[in-house]
Design a protein around this motif. Structure first.
Motif, PDB file in Angstrom:
ATOM      1  N   SER A 170      25.806  47.488  39.514  1.00 29.79           N
ATOM      2  CA  SER A 170      25.848  48.401  38.360  1.00 29.79           C
ATOM      3  C   SER A 170      26.142  47.584  37.096  1.00 29.79           C
ATOM      4  O   SER A 170      25.264  47.334  36.283  1.00 29.79           O
ATOM      5  N   ASN A 215      29.258  40.060  44.763  1.00 27.62           N
ATOM      6  CA  ASN A 215      29.004  40.738  46.034  1.00 27.62           C
ATOM      7  C   ASN A 215      27.560  41.232  46.175  1.00 27.62           C
ATOM      8  O   ASN A 215      27.031  41.304  47.275  1.00 27.62           O
ATOM      9  N   HIS A 236      39.873  47.816  32.002  1.00 25.96           N
ATOM     10  CA  HIS A 236      40.497  47.287  30.789  1.00 25.96           C
ATOM     11  C   HIS A 236      39.556  46.477  29.897  1.00 25.96           C
ATOM     12  O   HIS A 236      39.831  46.308  28.719  1.00 25.96           O
TER      13      HIS A 236
HETATM   14  C1  LIG Z   1      36.319  40.991  32.897  1.00 28.42           C
HETATM   15  C2  LIG Z   1      36.687  41.901  34.030  1.00 28.42           C
HETATM   16  C3  LIG Z   1      37.683  42.849  33.844  1.00 28.42           C
HETATM   17  C4  LIG Z   1      38.025  43.717  34.878  1.00 28.42           C
HETATM   18  N1  LIG Z   1      38.999  44.666  34.667  1.00 28.42           N
HETATM   19  C5  LIG Z   1      39.326  45.516  35.661  1.00 28.42           C
HETATM   20  C6  LIG Z   1      40.312  46.521  35.476  1.00 28.42           C
HETATM   21  O1  LIG Z   1      40.893  46.667  34.407  1.00 28.42           O
HETATM   22  N2  LIG Z   1      40.615  47.327  36.521  1.00 28.42           N
HETATM   23  C7  LIG Z   1      39.981  47.227  37.722  1.00 28.42           C
HETATM   24  O2  LIG Z   1      40.279  48.008  38.631  1.00 28.42           O
HETATM   25  N3  LIG Z   1      39.037  46.302  37.910  1.00 28.42           N
HETATM   26  C8  LIG Z   1      38.702  45.438  36.929  1.00 28.42           C
HETATM   27  N4  LIG Z   1      37.754  44.486  37.145  1.00 28.42           N
HETATM   28  C9  LIG Z   1      37.104  44.430  38.456  1.00 28.42           C
HETATM   29  C10 LIG Z   1      35.911  45.379  38.461  1.00 28.42           C
HETATM   30  O3  LIG Z   1      36.335  46.707  38.359  1.00 28.42           O
HETATM   31  C11 LIG Z   1      35.134  45.221  39.756  1.00 28.42           C
HETATM   32  O4  LIG Z   1      34.610  43.928  39.837  1.00 28.42           O
HETATM   33  C12 LIG Z   1      34.013  46.243  39.820  1.00 28.42           C
HETATM   34  O5  LIG Z   1      33.355  46.131  41.043  1.00 28.42           O
HETATM   35  C13 LIG Z   1      33.043  46.031  38.690  1.00 28.42           C
HETATM   36  O6  LIG Z   1      32.095  47.038  38.662  1.00 28.42           O
HETATM   37  P1  LIG Z   1      30.609  46.658  38.222  1.00 28.42           P
HETATM   38  O7  LIG Z   1      29.787  47.862  38.388  1.00 28.42           O
HETATM   39  O8  LIG Z   1      30.621  45.983  36.922  1.00 28.42           O
HETATM   40  O9  LIG Z   1      30.319  45.553  39.315  1.00 28.42           O
HETATM   41  P2  LIG Z   1      29.123  45.273  40.307  1.00 28.42           P
HETATM   42  O10 LIG Z   1      29.233  43.813  40.560  1.00 28.42           O
HETATM   43  O11 LIG Z   1      27.848  45.803  39.813  1.00 28.42           O
HETATM   44  O12 LIG Z   1      29.544  46.094  41.585  1.00 28.42           O
HETATM   45  C14 LIG Z   1      30.452  45.596  42.546  1.00 28.42           C
HETATM   46  C15 LIG Z   1      30.019  46.137  43.905  1.00 28.42           C
HETATM   47  O13 LIG Z   1      30.218  47.555  43.943  1.00 28.42           O
HETATM   48  C16 LIG Z   1      29.160  48.178  44.656  1.00 28.42           C
HETATM   49  N5  LIG Z   1      28.460  49.080  43.749  1.00 28.42           N
HETATM   50  C17 LIG Z   1      28.386  48.962  42.402  1.00 28.42           C
HETATM   51  N6  LIG Z   1      27.724  50.009  41.891  1.00 28.42           N
HETATM   52  C18 LIG Z   1      27.371  50.796  42.930  1.00 28.42           C
HETATM   53  C19 LIG Z   1      26.687  52.031  43.015  1.00 28.42           C
HETATM   54  N7  LIG Z   1      26.241  52.663  41.923  1.00 28.42           N
HETATM   55  N8  LIG Z   1      26.491  52.563  44.240  1.00 28.42           N
HETATM   56  C20 LIG Z   1      26.955  51.934  45.349  1.00 28.42           C
HETATM   57  N9  LIG Z   1      27.618  50.764  45.328  1.00 28.42           N
HETATM   58  C21 LIG Z   1      27.821  50.196  44.119  1.00 28.42           C
HETATM   59  C22 LIG Z   1      28.236  47.059  45.146  1.00 28.42           C
HETATM   60  O14 LIG Z   1      28.603  46.737  46.471  1.00 28.42           O
HETATM   61  C23 LIG Z   1      28.553  45.923  44.202  1.00 28.42           C
HETATM   62  O15 LIG Z   1      28.328  44.662  44.780  1.00 28.42           O
HETATM   63  C24 LIG Z   1      37.376  43.616  36.128  1.00 28.42           C
HETATM   64  C25 LIG Z   1      36.383  42.652  36.317  1.00 28.42           C
HETATM   65  C26 LIG Z   1      36.039  41.806  35.272  1.00 28.42           C
HETATM   66  C27 LIG Z   1      34.965  40.775  35.489  1.00 28.42           C
END
Ligand SMILES: Cc1cc2nc3c(=O)[nH]c(=O)nc-3n(C[C@H](O)[C@H](O)[C@H](O)COP(=O)(O)OP(=O)(O)OC[C@H]3O[C@@H](n4cnc5c(N)ncnc54)[C@H](O)[C@@H]3O)c2cc1C
Length: 464
Positions: free
Chosen positions: A66, A74, A126
């Motif tokens: 996403s 991952n 955050h």
């Molecule tokens: C700079 C930074 C700040 C962060 N701050 C916080 C914070 O304040 N609090 C916190 O809790 N976390 C935080 N995180 C961690 C973050 O919430 C997780 O890495 C989360 O998975 C990111 O979501 P994404 O959609 O961007 O990631 P992606 O890498 O797109 O998703 C991670 C995994 O989730 C699954 N997934 C994603 N979207 C879907 C979907 N629509 N349907 C089914 N499976 C899906 C997949 O398995 C995917 O590999 C932070 C990470 C970073 C890099």
């Protein structure tokens, strides 16, 4: 990180632009060396349904992305299909009902900015560019989560494309096991969430920040104080300590005591952070700032500009801990002594969760949270620092109560991330909703679960 304005398309491995499109999905710029066979950039729900049909016909495993902020990357796996949902980033707010419906590719900062216009609030991640999709599925420690609950607790429904290509709605009353799983399964969820239905809250009248900065030689004194006062700190305060090689304003290795606070008034907020103003370690501080009003938008953008820099090779690891900090201090001192350069940092977070939460897959949390973020810029030697986060967390394992999927590193250090009972329940739900193993599970699991047969990954099969 910028939004992709382009229309999504399909890339096959070996085609021009394939590598750039795959690596362009991930926040950390480390190349994991893994590649899918095909990348589908979905433009809408119909593209997702068609992609699942194609995966089914060709017996392909599916990785989902996403916002691409998984530290472990991952979603980039070897072989199969990678489904990029970043273009599904709609936000629809219904102020009268205090509800919103969002696409998984919507960013934390975009949602926050849209809600601020209506004086509404959601506990988003955050940092500005974190995708709401992955954040909500893994639990989601968001702004004000200590009082409003994890992000996933504020999800009231999801629209999901299942392994067989069907689109279903899940909530407490419809497909309840799917809904239960989606609130904590994180990077091992077995469906494609195309819309989240959210419960919103009234926006706090006052949002602000209290800061103190200490030189690193005071590490033990500051952490001992923080650990002792933590349980009494109001849940309106996110009390955290960042160990930073370039600490705020002193520009030297130090500890930033950072306490965002949300309240109904400045006076109330000031009372909540008074424990910092009057702390016994205050006299050791190199810098003491008064409580300053600050918008979340500013804090989210500043966090990414100062700590979570883009164009950086990140790796992270973490753990929940229950014990008092004293016996851990020698190990934490070693973390400081070996800390890679800025923007690498360590986070100590006062958590002290509530006595109970709703029944959901998310189930492991504890008194304090410790996370290490190794961020290497161009020219910084990878071989010296690559294992900093993993090795130090391994050394602290005797004190670990498990990990938070937000900062997971399961491919390199498998650890417990939900309770054993919930793990068994997740396996049952996966067997029901993804019987042919269409979706990649977590990159690692504890051997105990695998040995009992629960961890065995189903081999993808062709369906009739
Ligand atoms: C700079 C930074 C700040 C962060 N701050 C916080 C914070 O304040 N609090 C916190 O809790 N976390 C935080 N995180 C961690 C973050 O919430 C997780 O890495 C989360 O998975 C990111 O979501 P994404 O959609 O961007 O990631 P992606 O890498 O797109 O998703 C991670 C995994 O989730 C699954 N997934 C994603 N979207 C879907 C979907 N629509 N349907 C089914 N499976 C899906 C997949 O398995 C995917 O590999 C932070 C990470 C970073 C890099």
């Amino acid at each position: 990180m910028k939004r992709m304005p382009t229309q999504g398309r399909v890339f096959r491995r070996g085609e021009p632009g394939f590598d750039a499109a795959v690596l362009g999905t991930t926040y950390t710029v480390r190349d994991p060396g893994r590649r899918p066979d095909i990348l589908v950039q979905a433009n809408d729900v119909y593209d997702v349904i068609a992609a699942l049909g194609q995966a089914q016909r060709n017996a392909m495993r599916v990785g989902i992305c996403s916002g691409g902020h998984s530290w472990a990357q991952n979603h980039i796996r070897d072989g199969g299909m990678m489904l990029d949902l970043s273009r599904l980033n709609s936000i629809a707010i219904h102020p009268a009902q205090r509800k919103a419906v969002i696409g998984p590719g919507c960013w934390a900062g975009e949602l926050n900015a849209a809600l601020a216009k209506h004086q509404l609030f959601f506990p988003t991640a955050h940092a500005f560019t974190v995708g709401m999709g992955g954040f909500l599925l893994q639990g989601g420690f968001g702004w004000s989560s200590r009082s409003l609950g994890m992000g996933c607790q504020n999800v009231i429904g999801i629209d999901v494309v299942l392994a067989d290509g069907s689109l279903v709605h899940a909530s407490e009353t419809e497909h309840p096991e799917l809904f239960w799983s989606a609130r904590g399964a994180g990077p091992g969820f077995f469906g494609v969430v195309v819309r989240f239905h959210l419960q919103l809250h009234r926006r706090p009248r006052f949002i602000g920040l209290k800061t103190q900065v200490f030189r690193i030689q005071h590490l033990e004194r500051v952490l001992e104080w923080a650990d002792s006062v933590g349980p009494q700190v109001s849940n309106q305060v996110e009390f955290q300590i960042v160990m930073n090689p370039k600490a705020l304003l002193i520009n030297a290795h130090g500890l930033e005591v950072i306490a965002p606070v949300m309240a109904d008034s400045w006076q109330e907020a000031r009372a909540h952070v008074d424990f910092i103003t009057r702390s016994p370690v205050r006299k050791l501080a190199s810098l003491h700032l008064p409580l300053v009003p600050m918008s979340l938008d500013f804090m989210m953008k500043t966090g990414e500009k100062t700590l979570f820099l883009a164009n950086t090779r990140w790796s992270a690891d973490n753990m929940w801990m229950d014990d008092p900090i004293a016996p851990l201090l020698p190990a934490i001192r070693k973390i400081a002594d070996t800390q890679p350069p800025h923007p690498s940092h360590a986070l100590w977070l006062n958590w002290n969760p509530p006595a109970s939460r709703p029944d959901m897959a998310f189930s492991v949390e504890s008194r304090t949270y410790l996370a290490l973020y190794c961020g290497l810029g161009q020219g910084v030697d990878e071989s010296t620092h690559a294992n900093w986060a993993t090795d130090h967390m391994r050394a602290l394992e005797p004190w670990s109560r498990g990990i938070q999927l937000a900062d997971e590193n399961l491919g390199r250090r498998p650890a417990r991330f939900v309770s054993d009972a919930n793990m068994a329940r997740l396996d049952q739900a996966r067997a029901k909703y993804d019987p042919h193993g269409r979706f990649h599970p977590w990159m690692g699991r504890l051997p105990a679960a695998a040995a009992s047969g629960q961890g065995a990954e189903p081999v993808p099969r062709k369906c009739a």
